[in-house]
Design a protein around this motif. Structure first.
Motif: not given
Lengths: 159, 571
Positions: A91-98
């Motif tokens: 989940g943390l990886k995916k949130s790298k976009t922000i």
């Protein structure tokens, strides 16, 4: 491990300031000691952004200045199963976009996640736990009494 | 060399040995020392000194690394002790971890232990209701176990004695089923507990809702100040150890008192292997100890021995005390040792809400925990299709809550401005279970622990009587909740394994007849006159009341008898 040692030695042989930098970014460790999850310095910064979007700085301290990102890391590291930890890392990886985006955008991102999203669930639950049990809140806002010294079973509420 | 041995033996000889420093051992030690006997207290765990060894006692919630939550790996490695309601970061150091002292569960049994000076007296829930003749006459009236060799009148002066010293808060309620005692002021019921009390007592004259009696100093008397204890400060963080000595523990009360006499020798880290038996003299010689750390074997000697190791471990020690005379355990002529173990049925709870009296709340914290409903079922005569009955805890509280929806400023605002909710109410059952031969502990023939002592096999289970009683509790309580206008009633009937009630009792029961019991009316082994058992192992039946206060009273009474007999050279 051996390979890493070898590379390190190579750098030492080469010498110079550039090597130190390379070494640091190579390690890229989180600022607190963890035993199970390999959070990086970048993860830590990303988490700081995420927790701040949940409890932002207002006229009182927000999650970042209360170091709740460190608390979330600590809890994920010690108090969750490896499945939970895996889900959290993903989940943390995916949130790298922000990364580096303004607070509102970070909030939009979290709001866009499914309610049952494991990453969001852990992130929010642990942030709130850290906040409500923080020294700041318990001393200044919702006061915790270590030594009440009394019990009154019928306090009339004046309203 | 020979002389050295004699000297060494002399150094290891005392007037009395007490095995265990928990709630009953502390009392045995205090009474023995006060009567002038040089007393050795053996404790299998480490030393824990009052205040000095309560590392978490003054910590605020934010000072706990995981805010009092146990780490995942600890829970995974300790499935048994993790079930205990008090096993958290603030008190985990006072609990035995699963791997430290393994046992064999022939049937599921959650054995919760505290191996340290003070034992579980540091951790107990501090509820102190006297037993009555409705309890002591139970086995005889209802035809189970064996008749108790004592009645309430035998124990009453000793309840008085221990209550005055320990400090028991309670109201004089005038109930024969729950005799009044030497009370400090009771803690008040809150408005909703009072409201429930009024409704219940009006509709059911034989049901009472009273303030729970507890071992807290609500108002100190000189005897408590002399112990260095002071008024309970309503922290309800008792499981950490109390810096005020506000609740009763061996550490705060009986052990330092015993030490002040100059007659106490306390030896922690002493795992008792067995009681040594002198075949010629027909009496116990002393105790064989394995040092917990060095594993060194050391024998200690005394005129009288008090076994207060905690119910299950007392069974273990006697079972492991083998001689030519006693091949199946010390004093076990009746072949009842390890059998007829019973416990309290805590496997039902019921919760609800109350939307009345919302113009009231509470302040501070109640160390008594709220109300207590003494047993009313089958009290004067048999009324149901099951034997005996249950007591119940009842409590109401008004808690704050915050809306945790959303995120950002609004969420933060909501967290910083919690609102008072409706009243939450709840109750839990405390059912008497029937001691049965088939509920037993025994030694494993092959496996041993780190100290070379056989592992215990535990086979203890509920029965049909327990299931019927539990259903009645839930139905009855639900009715009373409905009649009180409580809403959102939730029944929780999840069975919990025996053991988790931490009220295991029996295995070395008292009785009139040496053929069917282990101990006399003085808690003295029928067959070995200088050995006394005054902890939970000695209980013939379980009553519904929390048992610790009764162990204290038995200990003091039994020491008085033992010392008198010793002085008369009868034992």
């Amino acid at each position: 491990m051996k390979r890493r040692t070898a590379i390190k030695q190579l750098f030492i042989l080469a010498g110079g300031i550039a090597i130190a930098t390379a070494c640091d970014s190579g390690r890229n460790k989180a600022s607190i000691a963890l035993s199970n999850v390999d959070f990086t310095k970048d993860d830590e910064e990303l988490l700081a952004q995420l927790v701040e979007s949940i409890i932002p700085e207002t006229d009182s301290p927000g999650a970042r200045s209360l170091k709740l990102h460190l608390f979330v890391m600590k809890m994920v590291d010690d108090c969750h199963s490896s499945e939970d930890q895996q889900a959290f890392i993903e989940g943390l990886k995916k949130s790298k976009t922000i990364k580096g985006k303004p607070l509102a955008e970070v909030q939009n991102y979290l709001t866009s996640l499914e309610k049952e999203d494991k990453f969001l669930d852990i992130l929010k639950r642990r942030t709130l736990m850290g906040y409500q049990n923080s020294e700041y809140v318990m001393k200044n806002k919702v006061i915790y009494e270590l030594v009440p010294g009394r019990y009154d079973g019928a306090v009339k509420i004046s309203s | 060399m020979a002389n050295l041995n004699i000297d060494s033996k002399k150094e290891r000889t005392y007037d009395a040995i007490v095995i265990g420093s928990g709630i009953s051992g502390g009392w045995s030690a205090k009474e023995l020392c006060e009567r002038g006997l040089k007393t050795l207290v053996l404790e299998r765990g480490r030393d824990v000194q009052h205040i000095k060894d309560y590392p978490t006692t003054n910590m605020n919630p934010w000072e706990f690394e995981h805010r009092n939550e146990m780490p995942y790996q600890v829970k995974k490695d300790n499935p048994i002790v993790s079930k205990c309601y008090a096993f958290h970061e603030d008190a985990a150091h006072f609990f035995v971890k699963d791997a430290e002292h393994p046992y064999i569960q022939e049937k599921p049994f959650d054995w919760i232990r505290g191996y340290q000076v003070g034992g579980k007296s540091l951790l107990w829930a501090r509820q102190t209701q006297r037993w009555s003749d409705f309890d002591f006459e139970g086995p005889q009236r209802d035809g189970f176990a064996v008749d108790w060799p004592i009645r309430y009148a035998d124990l009453k002066p000793w309840y008085d004695h221990v209550e005055r010293f320990a400090g028991i808060a309670g109201d004089k309620d005038g109930l024969p089923e729950l005799p009044d005692g030497e009370f400090l002021p009771g803690y008040p019921l809150n408005v909703v507990e009072k409201y429930f009390k009024q409704g219940v007592e009006k509709k059911y004259p034989n049901r009472k809702v009273i303030s729970a009696r507890c071992a807290h100093i609500s108002k100190p008397e000189p005897i408590h100040i002399q112990q260095g204890r002071t008024q309970c400060q309503n922290r309800t963080l008792c499981q950490r150890g109390c810096p005020f000595g506000g609740y009763f523990s061996s550490n705060a009360s009986t052990l330092p008192w015993a030490a002040k006499t100059g007659n106490l020798t306390l030896r922690p880290d002493s795992v008792v292997h067995s009681i040594l038996y002198d075949e010629q003299k027909g009496r116990a010689l002393g105790v064989k100890v394995i040092d917990r750390n060095s594993k060194e074997e050391i024998d200690f000697f005394a005129e009288i021995i008090f076994v207060n190791a905690g119910a299950i471990n007392t069974n273990l020690i006697l079972l492991n005390s083998i001689s030519n005379r006693f091949e199946n355990g010390l004093g076990n002529d009746s072949n009842t040792l390890g059998k007829y173990v019973a416990f309290h049925n805590y496997s039902a709870r019921i919760y609800a809400e109350y939307e009345g009296l919302l113009d009231y709340t509470t302040a501070g914290r109640n160390p008594a925990g709220g109300a207590y409903i003494p047993r009313f079922r089958n009290l004067h005569k048999q009324e149901t299709d099951y034997l005996r009955g249950y007591a119940a805890g009842f409590g109401a509280g008004r808690y704050s809550y915050s809306d945790t929806e959303g995120l950002g400023e609004e969420l933060k605002n909501s967290l910083l401005n919690p609102k008072l909710g409706k009243w939450s109410v709840g109750s839990h059952m405390m059912g008497e279970t029937i001691p049965k031969e088939s509920n037993y502990v025994a030694l494993d023939a092959a496996q041993k622990d780190d100290w070379g002592i056989p592992l215990l096999k535990i086979a203890i289970d509920y029965d049909d009587n327990d299931a019927k009683m539990k259903k009645d509790y839930l139905d009855t309580m639900e009715d009373m909740f409905k009649e009180a206008g409580f809403t959102n009633i939730r029944r929780d009937d999840k069975w919990q394994a025996p053991g988790l009630d931490i009220h295991e009792m029996g295995g070395v029961r008292m009785g009139l007849d040496p053929k069917s019991s282990m101990l006399s009316k003085w808690n003295q082994l029928h067959a070995v006159p200088n050995v006394f058992v005054t902890d939970g192992a000695s209980m013939t039946s379980t009553s519904t009341q929390n048992p610790s206060l009764t162990y204290m009273a038995f200990s003091a009474r039994s020491v008085d008898y033992a010392v008198n007999e010793l002085k008369k050279r009868n034992i």
